[in-house]
Design a protein around this motif. Sequence first.
Motif, PDB file in Angstrom:
ATOM      1  N   GLU A  93       0.826  -1.194   0.000  1.00 54.36           N
ATOM      2  CA  GLU A  93       0.000   0.000   0.000  1.00 54.36           C
ATOM      3  C   GLU A  93       0.866   1.252   0.000  1.00 54.36           C
ATOM      4  N   THR A  94       0.455   2.227  -0.808  1.00 57.03           N
ATOM      5  CA  THR A  94       1.167   3.503  -0.861  1.00 57.03           C
ATOM      6  C   THR A  94       0.158   4.638  -0.982  1.00 57.03           C
ATOM      7  N   HIS A  95       0.527   5.780  -0.438  1.00 53.12           N
ATOM      8  CA  HIS A  95      -0.365   6.944  -0.417  1.00 53.12           C
ATOM      9  C   HIS A  95       0.517   8.177  -0.255  1.00 53.12           C
ATOM     10  N   GLN A  96       0.107   9.265  -0.877  1.00 56.55           N
ATOM     11  CA  GLN A  96       0.887  10.506  -0.771  1.00 56.55           C
ATOM     12  C   GLN A  96       1.062  10.926   0.691  1.00 56.55           C
ATOM     13  N   ALA A 121      -4.850   8.418   4.823  1.00 51.99           N
ATOM     14  CA  ALA A 121      -5.479   7.374   4.018  1.00 51.99           C
ATOM     15  C   ALA A 121      -6.800   6.948   4.654  1.00 51.99           C
ATOM     16  N   TYR A 122      -7.759   6.524   3.821  1.00 52.90           N
ATOM     17  CA  TYR A 122      -9.055   6.080   4.328  1.00 52.90           C
ATOM     18  C   TYR A 122      -8.926   4.870   5.240  1.00 52.90           C
ATOM     19  N   SER A 123      -7.926   4.024   4.982  1.00 46.78           N
ATOM     20  CA  SER A 123      -7.730   2.842   5.824  1.00 46.78           C
ATOM     21  C   SER A 123      -6.263   2.437   5.822  1.00 46.78           C
ATOM     22  N   ASP A 124      -5.869   1.750   6.856  1.00 50.17           N
ATOM     23  CA  ASP A 124      -4.558   1.096   6.960  1.00 50.17           C
ATOM     24  C   ASP A 124      -3.365   2.034   6.804  1.00 50.17           C
TER      25      ASP A 124
END
Length: 196
Positions: free
Chosen positions: A158-161, A166-169
Motif C-alpha cells: 500500500e502507498t499513499h501521498q 489514508a481512508y484505511s490502513d
Amino acid sequence: GLGIEGLKMWHRKAKEAGIKIISEVMQVSQIADMYEYVDVFQVGARNTQNFNLLDELGKVDKPVMIKRGISGTIEELLYSAEYVFAAGNEKLILCERGIRTYEKASRNTMDVNAIPILKEKTHLPVVADPSHGIGIREFVEPIALAALMAGADGIIYETHQRPDEAYSDGQQTLDFNESGRLVHKLNRAFDLRESI
C-alpha cells in the motif's frame, strides 16, 4: 474505501496512465458491477472460503488473485484456487499476506516459508503482500525484500501521498518516497536473485 464510485474514478485515472487495476470483490452481486472497471478480481483473506463467490469467479474471463485466509493453511489456499479452477477459470494468482498467530508484535505473521512451498506445489504465480503481512510501515520494506528473495513473482503493498490521511490502513502504508526506494531495492534484489 469509496465503493463502486471510487472504482470508476480510479479506472478513469488508471486508463489515462496505462495502469492495470486489481480490486477486491466481496460478494457475488459485485462481480457484474465491477467487471468493466477491473483487470484482476481480488479475493480477500476473509472470503477465501466463500465458495459461492469462488464459483462465480470461476466463470469470468479475467484473472483472479486469491489471498491466503487469515488463519488459513497453505493447503486451504490451494483448495480455494481449485474451486475457481474447477468452474473454468485458469487465470489464477496466489497471494501470501500473513496469517494470524499468537504473536502480538505485528498485525499478522508474514509466512515467507509459504512462498517457496506454493511455488513447489503449483505452477501458479505467487505474490506477497507485506503491508498486510506485518502491518507496520517501517517493516514493509524488509519483509518485501525477504519475500522476493524467497521466490515471490510479485510484491503488492500500500502507498499513499500522505499515509496518515489514508481512508484505511495508514499505519502500514508507505509514502511515495518510501515506495520509490522500495521499488529501487526490489529491482536490485530481483537482479541479484536472477544471477544466483
